[in-house]
Design a protein around this motif. Sequence first.
Motif, PDB file in Angstrom:
ATOM      1  N   ASP A  11       0.821  -1.220   0.000  1.00 34.40           N
ATOM      2  CA  ASP A  11       0.000   0.000   0.000  1.00 34.40           C
ATOM      3  C   ASP A  11       0.849   1.262   0.000  1.00 34.40           C
ATOM      4  OD1 ASP A  11      -2.384  -1.373  -0.094  1.00 34.40           O
ATOM      5  OD2 ASP A  11      -2.567  -1.492   2.072  1.00 34.40           O
ATOM      6  N   TYR A  12       1.925   1.238  -0.732  1.00 35.57           N
ATOM      7  CA  TYR A  12       2.875   2.356  -0.774  1.00 35.57           C
ATOM      8  C   TYR A  12       2.181   3.685  -1.064  1.00 35.57           C
ATOM      9  CZ  TYR A  12       6.501   5.432  -2.552  1.00 35.57           C
ATOM     10  OH  TYR A  12       7.311   6.504  -2.766  1.00 35.57           O
ATOM     11  N   ASP A  13       1.292   3.701  -2.037  1.00 37.97           N
ATOM     12  CA  ASP A  13       0.648   4.950  -2.448  1.00 37.97           C
ATOM     13  C   ASP A  13      -0.298   5.510  -1.401  1.00 37.97           C
ATOM     14  OD1 ASP A  13       1.928   5.061  -4.923  1.00 37.97           O
ATOM     15  OD2 ASP A  13       0.435   3.765  -5.842  1.00 37.97           O
ATOM     16  N   HIS A  14      -0.684   4.711  -0.429  1.00 31.58           N
ATOM     17  CA  HIS A  14      -1.637   5.160   0.584  1.00 31.58           C
ATOM     18  C   HIS A  14      -0.976   5.495   1.911  1.00 31.58           C
ATOM     19  CE1 HIS A  14      -4.816   4.111  -2.157  1.00 31.58           C
ATOM     20  NE2 HIS A  14      -4.241   2.938  -2.334  1.00 31.58           N
ATOM     21  N   GLY A  19       4.998   8.411   7.823  1.00 31.50           N
ATOM     22  CA  GLY A  19       5.122   6.971   8.002  1.00 31.50           C
ATOM     23  C   GLY A  19       5.999   6.346   6.936  1.00 31.50           C
ATOM     24  N   LEU A  20       5.920   6.878   5.744  1.00 31.11           N
ATOM     25  CA  LEU A  20       6.731   6.363   4.642  1.00 31.11           C
ATOM     26  C   LEU A  20       8.211   6.611   4.909  1.00 31.11           C
ATOM     27  CD1 LEU A  20       6.957   5.188   1.809  1.00 31.11           C
ATOM     28  CD2 LEU A  20       6.609   7.491   0.932  1.00 31.11           C
ATOM     29  N   ARG A  25      13.559   3.260   6.262  1.00 30.73           N
ATOM     30  CA  ARG A  25      14.754   2.915   7.037  1.00 30.73           C
ATOM     31  C   ARG A  25      14.887   1.406   7.220  1.00 30.73           C
ATOM     32  NH1 ARG A  25      17.425   6.849   9.065  1.00 30.73           N
ATOM     33  NH2 ARG A  25      18.300   5.660  10.787  1.00 30.73           N
ATOM     34  N   THR A  26      13.798   0.659   7.011  1.00 33.07           N
ATOM     35  CA  THR A  26      13.843  -0.797   7.162  1.00 33.07           C
ATOM     36  C   THR A  26      14.288  -1.502   5.884  1.00 33.07           C
ATOM     37  OG1 THR A  26      11.539  -1.095   6.509  1.00 33.07           O
ATOM     38  CG2 THR A  26      11.955  -0.721   8.846  1.00 33.07           C
ATOM     39  N   ALA A  74       1.648   0.605  11.172  1.00 33.14           N
ATOM     40  CA  ALA A  74       2.262   1.689  11.934  1.00 33.14           C
ATOM     41  C   ALA A  74       1.176   2.498  12.625  1.00 33.14           C
ATOM     42  CB  ALA A  74       3.076   2.586  11.001  1.00 33.14           C
ATOM     43  N   ALA A  75       1.597   3.304  13.576  1.00 31.69           N
ATOM     44  CA  ALA A  75       0.636   4.093  14.353  1.00 31.69           C
ATOM     45  C   ALA A  75      -0.098   5.110  13.489  1.00 31.69           C
ATOM     46  CB  ALA A  75       1.356   4.804  15.489  1.00 31.69           C
TER      47      ALA A  75
END
Length: 111
Positions: A11-14, A19-20, A25-26, A74-75
């Motif tokens: 869901d990269y685009d969302h 958060g992105l 970093r991972t 993520a939060a």
Amino acid sequence: MTEHDQLPLPDYDHLPVGGLISRIRTLDATGLQTLLDYERSHARRLQVVTAMENRLASLHEGAQPSGGDPAAAAADDPVHASGGSKVSEATTGPKINPPSQGDPTNPGQPR
């Protein structure tokens, strides 16, 4: 060009920009380069491209991915409704007449 379903972050685009930026970093250099190429060919968000370029440079200088699961929630992820509507017979409003469309016998319309 990479298809959306093949990106290393689901869901990269969302994903919100904040958060992105923390999720990249991972990623290792290969995954990050894939995202950077996708971003450059699609949205071209300056903040995202700059962050990815900086992180990629850090990885080439010897930095390591931070660990963690980039696919984990993520939060700041958008919250989707689960369970459906809470509407029932007990919570519906009173029945009303549809507009009369000029029908003078419709009692729901003011005269």
